[in-house]
Every structure is written in structure tokens, then in C-alpha cells.
Design a protein around this motif. Structure first.
Motif, PDB file in Angstrom:
ATOM      1  N   GLN A  37       1.099  -1.437  -0.312  1.00 54.15           N
ATOM      2  CA  GLN A  37       0.324   0.026  -0.323  1.00 54.15           C
ATOM      3  C   GLN A  37       0.596   1.267   0.618  1.00 54.15           C
ATOM      4  OE1 GLN A  37      -2.974   0.052   3.042  1.00 54.15           O
ATOM      5  NE2 GLN A  37      -4.117   1.591   1.882  1.00 54.15           N
ATOM      6  N   PRO A  39       1.160   5.551   0.138  1.00 54.48           N
ATOM      7  CA  PRO A  39       0.452   6.407  -0.040  1.00 54.48           C
ATOM      8  C   PRO A  39      -0.046   6.992  -0.685  1.00 54.48           C
ATOM      9  CG  PRO A  39       3.484   6.867   0.642  1.00 54.48           C
ATOM     10  CD  PRO A  39       3.101   5.618  -0.164  1.00 54.48           C
ATOM     11  N   GLY A  40      -1.918   7.134  -0.337  1.00 59.97           N
ATOM     12  CA  GLY A  40      -2.934   8.035  -0.449  1.00 59.97           C
ATOM     13  C   GLY A  40      -3.614   6.357  -2.079  1.00 59.97           C
ATOM     14  N   LYS A  41      -2.718   5.260  -2.029  1.00 58.97           N
ATOM     15  CA  LYS A  41      -3.186   4.795  -2.955  1.00 58.97           C
ATOM     16  C   LYS A  41      -3.549   3.127  -1.889  1.00 58.97           C
ATOM     17  CE  LYS A  41       0.080   5.624  -6.459  1.00 58.97           C
ATOM     18  NZ  LYS A  41       0.645   5.031  -7.784  1.00 58.97           N
ATOM     19  N   GLU A  42      -5.139   2.663  -2.452  1.00 55.72           N
ATOM     20  CA  GLU A  42      -5.280   1.290  -2.211  1.00 55.72           C
ATOM     21  C   GLU A  42      -4.153   0.077  -2.325  1.00 55.72           C
ATOM     22  OE1 GLU A  42      -9.752   1.803  -3.312  1.00 55.72           O
ATOM     23  OE2 GLU A  42      -8.705   0.514  -4.397  1.00 55.72           O
ATOM     24  N   ARG A  43      -4.400  -1.033  -1.065  1.00 51.69           N
ATOM     25  CA  ARG A  43      -3.296  -2.143  -0.980  1.00 51.69           C
ATOM     26  C   ARG A  43      -3.152  -2.721  -2.091  1.00 51.69           C
ATOM     27  NH1 ARG A  43      -3.826  -5.286   4.511  1.00 51.69           N
ATOM     28  NH2 ARG A  43      -3.558  -3.197   5.275  1.00 51.69           N
TER      29      ARG A  43
END
Length: 120
Positions: A37, A39-43
Motif C-alpha cells: 500500500q 501513500p494515498g493508494k489502495e492496497r
């Protein structure tokens, strides 16, 4: 319990090896996966290995650069990451599930995550 380790800071083009160790259980009949994951993104799914038979699966973004291996005697899975780029920067999680492979996050057990930072 799953323990992920091996993260750190590396320059672009470098390599790291992550480890996922199981305590209190063995990986027999489990699939062990790695997710990350940023920063600011989906896993997202990175890679997975099924135990028996041993088969490996990779996300498109890491194919040809990342390699999974296992140490059955020590209940440890390794993720060798080569040719790292800043886009690989993320917290990496290992996870385990009974049964077969899935790239979805339907895993029963999760480690705490280890941070990988790739500088340009």
C-alpha cells in the motif's frame, strides 16, 4: 502470527529481500501472499506462493523483477525485489490464507507491514 521484515531505504535500481515468518503455525496448506500500500493508494496484490503444490503468482507491475521463495523448515517466505523504482515505495504486508491463491485480500492472517522506500 506473521512477522514481515526486511524493508528499508534503497536507491532506484537496487534490491531488497523481504521476509515473512510464521510463528505458532506452519505454512503447509496455506497460500502466502504479499500486498503493498503506497501513500494515498489502495492496497494492491504483489505476489503469492501456494504451498502444495508450490506455485507462484505475481502482479503485473512486479513480474520479472520480484521473485518469491520459501524455506519450509523455517516457515518463512522471501520476496526478492530487484530493479526497484520509486513506484515500488509502499508498506509491504504479508498474509496467509488456507486454500488456494487469490489476488484479492481474502486472507486470514496478516503481518504488521514493513516499509520499503525507493529513492530516485
Amino acid at each position: 502470527q506473521l512477522q514481515a521484515s526486511g524493508g528499508g531505504l534503497v536507491q532506484a535500481g537496487g534490491s531488497l529481500r523481504l521476509s515473512c515468518a510464521a510463528s505458532g503455525r506452519t505454512f503447509n496448506s496455506y497460500t502466502v501472499g504479499w500486498f503493498r500500500q503506497a501513500p494515498g493508494k489502495e492496497r494492491e496484490f504483489v505476489a503469492a506462493i501456494s504451498w502444495s503444490p508450490a506455485r507462484t503468482y505475481y502482479g503485473n507491475s512486479v513480474k520479472g523483477r520480484f521473485t518469491l521463495s520459501r524455506d519450509s523448515a523455517n516457515n518463512t517466505v522471501y520476496l526478492q525485489m530487484n530493479s526497484l523504482t520509486p513506484d515500488d515505495t509502499a508498506v509491504y504486508y504479508c498474509a496467509a490464507r488456507r486454500g488456494g491463491f487469490t489476488p484479492r485480500q481474502a486472507y486470514d492472517y496478516w503481518g504488521q507491514g514493513t516499509l520499503v522506500t525507493v529513492s530516485s
